[in-house]
Structures are given as structure tokens and as C-alpha cells.
Design a protein around this motif. Structure first.
Motif, PDB file in Angstrom:
ATOM      1  N   UNK A   1      44.524   7.783  77.521  1.00  0.00           N
ATOM      2  CA  UNK A   1      45.599   8.081  78.475  1.00  0.00           C
ATOM      3  C   UNK A   1      46.979   7.923  77.847  1.00  0.00           C
ATOM      4  N   UNK A   2      47.088   7.100  76.808  1.00  0.00           N
ATOM      5  CA  UNK A   2      48.342   6.991  76.056  1.00  0.00           C
ATOM      6  C   UNK A   2      48.432   8.084  74.992  1.00  0.00           C
ATOM      7  N   UNK A   3      47.339   8.301  74.270  1.00  0.00           N
ATOM      8  CA  UNK A   3      47.360   9.245  73.159  1.00  0.00           C
ATOM      9  C   UNK A   3      47.566  10.682  73.626  1.00  0.00           C
ATOM     10  N   UNK A   4      47.110  11.013  74.823  1.00  0.00           N
ATOM     11  CA  UNK A   4      47.271  12.383  75.306  1.00  0.00           C
ATOM     12  C   UNK A   4      48.749  12.752  75.441  1.00  0.00           C
ATOM     13  N   UNK A   5      49.604  11.745  75.630  1.00  0.00           N
ATOM     14  CA  UNK A   5      51.042  11.996  75.746  1.00  0.00           C
ATOM     15  C   UNK A   5      51.650  12.452  74.427  1.00  0.00           C
TER      16      UNK A   5
ATOM     17  N   UNK B   1      50.427  14.767  72.707  1.00  0.00           N
ATOM     18  CA  UNK B   1      50.074  16.187  72.635  1.00  0.00           C
ATOM     19  C   UNK B   1      49.351  16.548  71.324  1.00  0.00           C
ATOM     20  N   UNK B   2      48.230  15.902  71.072  1.00  0.00           N
ATOM     21  CA  UNK B   2      47.507  16.224  69.838  1.00  0.00           C
ATOM     22  C   UNK B   2      47.047  17.675  69.821  1.00  0.00           C
ATOM     23  N   UNK B   3      47.076  18.260  68.639  1.00  0.00           N
ATOM     24  CA  UNK B   3      46.625  19.636  68.457  1.00  0.00           C
ATOM     25  C   UNK B   3      45.205  19.706  67.900  1.00  0.00           C
ATOM     26  N   UNK B   4      44.703  18.577  67.410  1.00  0.00           N
ATOM     27  CA  UNK B   4      43.341  18.537  66.863  1.00  0.00           C
ATOM     28  C   UNK B   4      42.837  17.098  66.899  1.00  0.00           C
ATOM     29  N   UNK B   5      41.517  16.955  66.981  1.00  0.00           N
ATOM     30  CA  UNK B   5      40.860  15.648  66.960  1.00  0.00           C
ATOM     31  C   UNK B   5      39.712  15.724  65.956  1.00  0.00           C
ATOM     32  N   UNK B   6      39.668  14.747  65.056  1.00  0.00           N
ATOM     33  CA  UNK B   6      38.575  14.660  64.077  1.00  0.00           C
ATOM     34  C   UNK B   6      38.007  13.247  64.159  1.00  0.00           C
ATOM     35  N   UNK B   7      36.691  13.127  64.018  1.00  0.00           N
ATOM     36  CA  UNK B   7      36.050  11.817  64.172  1.00  0.00           C
ATOM     37  C   UNK B   7      34.980  11.589  63.116  1.00  0.00           C
ATOM     38  N   UNK B   8      34.768  10.321  62.812  1.00  0.00           N
ATOM     39  CA  UNK B   8      33.541   9.897  62.142  1.00  0.00           C
ATOM     40  C   UNK B   8      32.363  10.379  62.971  1.00  0.00           C
ATOM     41  N   UNK B   9      31.237  10.639  62.298  1.00  0.00           N
ATOM     42  CA  UNK B   9      30.062  11.101  63.037  1.00  0.00           C
ATOM     43  C   UNK B   9      29.263   9.965  63.658  1.00  0.00           C
ATOM     44  N   UNK B  10      29.647   8.721  63.409  1.00  0.00           N
ATOM     45  CA  UNK B  10      28.962   7.600  64.055  1.00  0.00           C
ATOM     46  C   UNK B  10      29.345   7.550  65.534  1.00  0.00           C
ATOM     47  N   UNK B  11      28.383   7.199  66.390  1.00  0.00           N
ATOM     48  CA  UNK B  11      28.569   7.353  67.837  1.00  0.00           C
ATOM     49  C   UNK B  11      29.758   6.586  68.384  1.00  0.00           C
ATOM     50  N   UNK B  12      30.003   5.394  67.876  1.00  0.00           N
ATOM     51  CA  UNK B  12      31.073   4.598  68.457  1.00  0.00           C
ATOM     52  C   UNK B  12      32.434   5.257  68.267  1.00  0.00           C
ATOM     53  N   UNK B  13      32.611   5.963  67.159  1.00  0.00           N
ATOM     54  CA  UNK B  13      33.857   6.693  66.938  1.00  0.00           C
ATOM     55  C   UNK B  13      33.849   8.024  67.671  1.00  0.00           C
ATOM     56  N   UNK B  14      32.737   8.745  67.587  1.00  0.00           N
ATOM     57  CA  UNK B  14      32.659  10.055  68.237  1.00  0.00           C
ATOM     58  C   UNK B  14      32.816   9.942  69.749  1.00  0.00           C
ATOM     59  N   UNK B  15      32.232   8.914  70.356  1.00  0.00           N
ATOM     60  CA  UNK B  15      32.365   8.739  71.802  1.00  0.00           C
ATOM     61  C   UNK B  15      33.769   8.289  72.188  1.00  0.00           C
TER      62      UNK B  15
ATOM     63  N   UNK C   1      49.559  22.759  62.320  1.00  0.00           N
ATOM     64  CA  UNK C   1      50.823  23.205  61.742  1.00  0.00           C
ATOM     65  C   UNK C   1      51.797  22.041  61.597  1.00  0.00           C
ATOM     66  N   UNK C   2      52.752  22.211  60.693  1.00  0.00           N
ATOM     67  CA  UNK C   2      53.792  21.201  60.509  1.00  0.00           C
ATOM     68  C   UNK C   2      54.486  20.920  61.837  1.00  0.00           C
ATOM     69  N   UNK C   3      54.713  19.643  62.112  1.00  0.00           N
ATOM     70  CA  UNK C   3      55.377  19.247  63.344  1.00  0.00           C
ATOM     71  C   UNK C   3      54.436  18.884  64.474  1.00  0.00           C
ATOM     72  N   UNK C   4      53.119  19.056  64.261  1.00  0.00           N
ATOM     73  CA  UNK C   4      52.155  18.726  65.300  1.00  0.00           C
ATOM     74  C   UNK C   4      51.374  17.459  64.940  1.00  0.00           C
ATOM     75  N   UNK C   5      50.486  17.074  65.857  1.00  0.00           N
ATOM     76  CA  UNK C   5      49.780  15.786  65.752  1.00  0.00           C
ATOM     77  C   UNK C   5      48.274  15.992  65.691  1.00  0.00           C
ATOM     78  N   UNK C   6      47.613  15.250  64.816  1.00  0.00           N
ATOM     79  CA  UNK C   6      46.155  15.215  64.774  1.00  0.00           C
ATOM     80  C   UNK C   6      45.713  13.766  64.947  1.00  0.00           C
ATOM     81  N   UNK C   7      44.652  13.565  65.713  1.00  0.00           N
ATOM     82  CA  UNK C   7      44.086  12.234  65.932  1.00  0.00           C
ATOM     83  C   UNK C   7      42.778  12.123  65.165  1.00  0.00           C
ATOM     84  N   UNK C   8      42.649  11.050  64.392  1.00  0.00           N
ATOM     85  CA  UNK C   8      41.470  10.801  63.554  1.00  0.00           C
ATOM     86  C   UNK C   8      40.797   9.528  64.064  1.00  0.00           C
ATOM     87  N   UNK C   9      39.587   9.656  64.593  1.00  0.00           N
ATOM     88  CA  UNK C   9      38.850   8.503  65.118  1.00  0.00           C
ATOM     89  C   UNK C   9      37.931   7.960  64.037  1.00  0.00           C
TER      90      UNK C   9
END
Length: 210
Positions: free
Chosen positions: A41-45, A47-61, A140-148
Motif C-alpha cells: 500500500x506504500x509502494x504502490x504510491x 508508481x512502479x513500472x515493473x516488478x521482479x522477484x526471486x522465485x522462492x515463494x516468500x519473495x514471490x508472494x 525507461x529512465x525516470x521510472x521505478x522498478x521493484x525487486x523482491x
């Protein structure tokens, strides 16, 4: 300037029991799922353009909680997995200290090579930092990606990316569950640390970074 949020997963029963997870695929517990929703609910503010995660369940979930709010799909990258802890996985830290005291002493001292088939810090830092850089290229430059990812993976990967020596990196406290690091990649200045250990209710106890 690209922004990368390196986000640790929510709590698990093994976190709560101070048990070494490493690459064991332990799921989130009820607290962890709640933490993921609160953090999302904080991170959505941002405005991420992409999300990438570890394939382990605790990160992916954990990543899935943010995907549910953004409508984004979650890409997976096994380079974002936690440090492989070899013979330690499944043991509590007390058991590690009792059963493998020399290895535990080397780990406590922050040495690169621990023994017991534990992944070296150098190998960990290289693979996670490479995954972070590849994630940054998704937007793209200027945007946000979240890495779990995971606690030790996040700290070592960020440190390697910034070029910090191990002695400096050891001055950082472990990331709390569902807290994150904010990085920026500036075309002129390169990678910079903008914030560390950010999240909801920062006064929660700090679990071990495994």
C-alpha cells in the motif's frame, strides 16, 4: 534517473524461529502476508513500472501483493534468491553455533568463505547485483522498478552494486521483513543509495537476515 526498490519478503515461521532458510522454499506466514499487503500500500504510491522477484515463494508472494494493486505481472529471476547456506539450512542459529562453531565464527566475523557449502559473499553480491541491474533496464529512465528478494541477498547485492567493501557493508543493520532499500541510477553519478530499511512500523524486531 531510474529508481530501484530492493524489497525484502515478509515474515515466515522460520524467521520467527530464528531458523536458517537460505534457499529452502519456506512460505510466508499470516504475519508475513499482512506485512506484504501493508508495504504494498506504500509502494504502490511510487508508481512502479515493473516488478521482479526471486522465485522462492516468500519473495514471490510478497511481490504478488504489490502486483494485485498495480495490475503488473511479476517477473522472476533466480539470481535474486537468498544466499545458499548449505549445511546450515534448517538449523537454528544456536544449533549452527553449537554444531559448526568454526564456520559460525567465520560468518560472525564477516569472512567471505565460511565453509559448510555456504555461498561466498562475493558470489552472492555478484549475482544479486547483476539481477538488480537487469531489472533496472526493464523500465525507461525516470521510472521505478521493484525487486523482491531476501535479507542477506539484498544487503550484499546492494553493497556490491555500490562498490562498498565488506567492512563498510557490515555497518548496515539487517533489513527488517518487508522493508526496502531505495537506489537510484543516475546517468552521470551512477548508482546511489537514497534510503535504507524503509517500511511500515519500523520498530518491529529485526529477524536474522537468512
Amino acid at each position: 534517473m531510474t529508481r530501484v526498490i530492493v524489497w525484502r519478503h515478509g515474515n515466515t515461521d522460520w524467521n520467527a524461529g530464528h531458523r536458517v532458510q537460505g534457499q529452502t522454499d519456506v512460505p510466508l506466514n499470516d504475519l508475513g502476508r499482512r506485512q506484504a499487503v501493508e508495504a504494498a500500500e506504500l509502494l504502490v504510491r511510487m508508481r512502479p513500472a515493473a516488478i521482479v522477484s526471486s522465485d522462492l515463494r516468500r519473495a514471490a508472494d510478497t511481490a504478488a501483493a504489490l502486483a494485485a494493486l498495480t495490475g503488473l505481472s511479476v517477473g522472476t529471476d533466480d539470481r535474486l534468491r537468498e544466499r545458499y547456506f548449505g549445511a546450515w539450512q534448517g538449523l537454528t542459529m544456536r544449533e549452527v553455533a553449537e554444531q559448526r562453531p568454526q564456520e559460525h565464527a567465520r560468518w560472525t566475523a564477516g569472512e567471505d568463505v565460511v565453509g559448510g557449502d555456504v555461498e561466498t559473499l562475493d558470489d552472492l553480491g555478484k549475482r544479486v547485483s547483476e539481477a538488480i541491474q537487469d531489472a533496472a533496464r526493464l523500465v525507461p529512465d525516470g521510472q521505478t522498478v521493484v525487486v523482491a528478494t531476501h535479507g542477506a541477498a539484498a544487503r550484499q547485492g546492494v553493497g556490491h552494486l555500490l562498490g562498498w567493501p565488506r567492512e563498510q557493508l557490515r555497518t548496515l543493520r539487517a533489513l527488517q521483513n518487508c522493508h526496502w532499500v531505495e537506489l537510484t541510477d543516475d546517468p552521470v553519478r551512477g548508482w546511489q543509495l537514497a534510503a535504507y530499511n524503509v517500511g511500515v512500523l519500523a520498530d518491529r524486531p529485526v529477524p536474522p537476515p537468512v
